[in-house]
Design a protein around this motif. Structure first.
Motif, short mmCIF file in Angstrom:
data_model
loop_
_atom_site.label_atom_id
_atom_site.label_comp_id
_atom_site.label_asym_id
_atom_site.label_seq_id
_atom_site.Cartn_x
_atom_site.Cartn_y
_atom_site.Cartn_z
N GLY A 184 0.82 -1.21 0.00
CA GLY A 184 0.00 0.00 0.00
C GLY A 184 0.85 1.26 0.00
O GLY A 184 0.52 2.25 -0.65
N ILE A 185 1.95 1.23 0.70
CA ILE A 185 2.86 2.38 0.73
C ILE A 185 3.51 2.59 -0.62
O ILE A 185 3.60 3.70 -1.13
CB ILE A 185 3.91 2.21 1.85
CG1 ILE A 185 3.21 2.22 3.20
CG2 ILE A 185 4.98 3.29 1.77
CD1 ILE A 185 4.05 1.74 4.34
N THR A 186 3.95 1.51 -1.26
CA THR A 186 4.56 1.65 -2.59
C THR A 186 3.53 2.10 -3.61
O THR A 186 3.85 2.86 -4.52
CB THR A 186 5.25 0.35 -3.05
OG1 THR A 186 4.29 -0.71 -3.08
CG2 THR A 186 6.41 0.00 -2.15
N ASP A 187 2.28 1.66 -3.47
CA ASP A 187 1.23 2.13 -4.38
C ASP A 187 1.11 3.65 -4.33
O ASP A 187 0.98 4.31 -5.37
CB ASP A 187 -0.13 1.51 -4.02
CG ASP A 187 -0.24 0.06 -4.40
OD1 ASP A 187 0.62 -0.44 -5.15
OD2 ASP A 187 -1.20 -0.60 -3.95
N VAL A 188 1.17 4.20 -3.15
CA VAL A 188 1.06 5.65 -2.99
C VAL A 188 2.31 6.35 -3.52
O VAL A 188 2.24 7.33 -4.26
CB VAL A 188 0.80 6.01 -1.51
CG1 VAL A 188 0.92 7.50 -1.27
CG2 VAL A 188 -0.56 5.51 -1.07
N ASP A 192 0.12 4.89 -7.88
CA ASP A 192 -0.97 3.97 -8.20
C ASP A 192 -2.18 4.17 -7.28
O ASP A 192 -3.25 3.63 -7.55
CB ASP A 192 -0.49 2.51 -8.10
CG ASP A 192 0.58 2.20 -9.13
OD1 ASP A 192 0.54 2.80 -10.23
OD2 ASP A 192 1.46 1.38 -8.84
N ALA A 193 -2.01 4.91 -6.21
CA ALA A 193 -3.10 5.25 -5.29
C ALA A 193 -2.81 6.63 -4.72
O ALA A 193 -1.66 7.09 -4.73
CB ALA A 193 -3.18 4.22 -4.16
N GLY A 194 -3.85 7.29 -4.25
CA GLY A 194 -3.68 8.63 -3.70
C GLY A 194 -3.40 8.60 -2.20
O GLY A 194 -3.78 7.66 -1.50
N PHE A 195 -2.74 9.64 -1.73
CA PHE A 195 -2.50 9.79 -0.29
C PHE A 195 -3.81 10.10 0.40
O PHE A 195 -4.63 10.84 -0.12
CB PHE A 195 -1.53 10.95 -0.03
CG PHE A 195 -0.10 10.63 -0.33
CD1 PHE A 195 0.71 10.06 0.64
CD2 PHE A 195 0.44 10.90 -1.57
CE1 PHE A 195 2.03 9.77 0.37
CE2 PHE A 195 1.76 10.62 -1.85
CZ PHE A 195 2.56 10.05 -0.87
N GLN A 196 -4.00 9.54 1.58
CA GLN A 196 -5.15 9.88 2.41
C GLN A 196 -4.88 9.49 3.85
O GLN A 196 -4.02 8.66 4.11
CB GLN A 196 -6.42 9.19 1.92
CG GLN A 196 -6.40 7.68 2.05
CD GLN A 196 -7.70 7.07 1.55
OE1 GLN A 196 -8.64 7.76 1.20
NE2 GLN A 196 -7.75 5.77 1.53
#
Length: 90
Positions: A42-46, A50-54
């Motif tokens: 999940g951290i690498t996705d951000v 590949d994913a947004g910070f939230q």
């Protein structure tokens, strides 16, 4: 150490608020990733877009050791980040 020429992202893995004033001021970007999970993906996705910070703080983040414990209801002032500070998905 980061410089004005070199961009530096600091990734902090911790299980509690840490005193991070120096590191925060010296970095180009700062990510606080809460330990307690095995979701490194999940951290690498951000980090790779590949994913947004939230996320929003469920505690008040102190700016000095003398402020600890610093919670929403105990009148702690001059904190680094207040209770609820953070980002919503974008």
């Amino acid at each position: 150490m980061c410089s004005r020429v070199t961009k530096c992202i600091v990734l902090l893995f911790s299980g509690r608020p840490m005193i991070i004033n120096t590191q925060l001021n010296q970095s180009s970007a700062f990510v606080a990733a809460w330990v307690g999970s095995t979701e490194g993906e999940g951290i690498t996705d951000v980090l790779f877009g590949d994913a947004g910070f939230q996320g929003k703080l469920t505690f008040t983040w102190p700016s000095t050791v003398a402020q600890e414990p610093c919670n929403q209801n105990n009148g702690c002032t001059g904190t680094l980040f207040p209770y609820g500070y953070g980002m919503t998905p974008f």
